[in-house]
Design an enzyme around this catalytic site. Structure first.
Site, mmCIF file in Angstrom:
data_model
loop_
_atom_site.group_PDB
_atom_site.id
_atom_site.type_symbol
_atom_site.label_atom_id
_atom_site.label_comp_id
_atom_site.label_asym_id
_atom_site.label_seq_id
_atom_site.Cartn_x
_atom_site.Cartn_y
_atom_site.Cartn_z
ATOM 1 N N SER A 134 0.849 -1.183 0.000
ATOM 2 C CA SER A 134 0.000 0.000 0.000
ATOM 3 C C SER A 134 0.884 1.232 0.000
ATOM 4 O O SER A 134 2.072 1.156 0.337
ATOM 5 C CB SER A 134 -0.885 -0.004 1.253
ATOM 6 O OG SER A 134 -1.508 1.251 1.459
ATOM 7 N N TYR A 147 -2.944 -0.248 10.385
ATOM 8 C CA TYR A 147 -2.895 -0.825 9.037
ATOM 9 C C TYR A 147 -1.558 -0.524 8.370
ATOM 10 O O TYR A 147 -0.928 -1.405 7.776
ATOM 11 C CB TYR A 147 -4.043 -0.273 8.206
ATOM 12 C CG TYR A 147 -4.001 -0.657 6.742
ATOM 13 C CD1 TYR A 147 -4.328 -1.950 6.341
ATOM 14 C CD2 TYR A 147 -3.644 0.274 5.772
ATOM 15 C CE1 TYR A 147 -4.301 -2.315 5.000
ATOM 16 C CE2 TYR A 147 -3.614 -0.080 4.424
ATOM 17 C CZ TYR A 147 -3.944 -1.370 4.050
ATOM 18 O OH TYR A 147 -3.911 -1.724 2.724
#
Length: 267
Positions: A134, A147
């Site tokens: 990500s 996250y």
């Protein structure tokens, strides 16, 4: 030459789109969804497409029986795409939620990858491991650190694994999507509001909402997922390319600027 590609977390979003696109491009694709209802729904959506090279399977990486069955499948590209996201201020988020996020995003795919790699090495398969990381693997915005920490861990694993597996002809790379509007980021942000309590936490719900809006509330946080899906279809099957694949370009530029800024930042 066509590849045989296993992509986890293909029950929705970028994973589903990439699985369908790669099958259309002529690759054999095993689209793995986390639960039986997800797998059945994906079969129902893809059957009208008549993609004979697309096979849908259930694969819950936390289920040892699913993992054992998946180790018997033949594929030469593993795309570790499955993941979950916990939002909320890292100074207050309950640690059980952080641990669960690491279990799904880091430990489970690492354990499965180890099994796959061991099989490939023993059989001389020159395969490819793709970790879907990500933009959060390269910076940690307020409100999303749990996250982001899992994706930072994936970056470290992939970087080391690339050097370790190169002697065996196994390639390793990452794909780092920006903030695409698949519903994942929105769901991750909303997860924080199930435990944030203005009477208990010093981070208010209003402050968390402002963090969310600053990151994914504008156009740059709500990008068209078809753009990222096209990039994944291009990158995943290729035998050449870069180790790190950040998309779109403006996100790569912003992340490089951020890294430079972090070296200058004062406390």
């Amino acid at each position: 030459m066509g590849r045989t590609i296993l992509i986890t977390g293909a029950g929705s979003g970028l994973g589903e789109g990439a699985a369908i696109g790669m099958a259309r491009a002529g690759h054999e694709v095993i689209a793995a969804a986390q639960s039986s209802p997800q797998a059945n729904a994906l079969r129902a959506r893809t059957e009208p497409l008549e993609l004979l090279s697309l096979r849908v399977e259930r694969l819950d990486l936390l289920d040892r029986y699913d993992v054992g069955r998946a180790c018997g499948w033949d594929f030469d590209v593993l795309v570790n795409n499955a993941g979950i996201g916990e939002g909320g201020p890292i100074a207050e988020i309950p640690l059980d939620l952080v641990r669960a996020n690491f279990e799904v995003n880091v430990f489970a795919p690492l354990a499965f990858t180890q099994l796959v790699v061991k099989k490939w090495v023993s059989r001389g398969v020159k395969g490819r491991i793709v970790f879907v990381s990500s933009m959060g693997g390269l910076f940690s915005p307020p409100g999303f650190a749990a996250y982001a920490a899992t994706k930072h861990a994936i970056e470290a694993i992939a970087e080391a694994m690339q050097g370790e597996l190169r002697p065996f002809g196994i390639q390793v790379q990452t794909i780092n999507p920006g903030a695409y509007l698949t519903g994942f980021n929105e769901a991750m942000a909303e997860n924080a509001f199930r435990w944030l309590d203005d009477e208990v936490n010093f981070t208010t719900r209003r402050a968390m909402r402002e963090m969310v809006n600053s990151l994914i509330g504008g156009p740059e946080g709500r990008l068209d997922p078809n753009d990222m899906i096209s990039k994944m279809i291009e990158v995943i099957p290729s035998s050449e390319g870069t180790f790190r694949n950040i998309h779109p370009q403006f996100v790569e530029t912003a992340l490089k600027d951020h890294q430079r800024e972090m070296f200058r930042r004062e406390i």
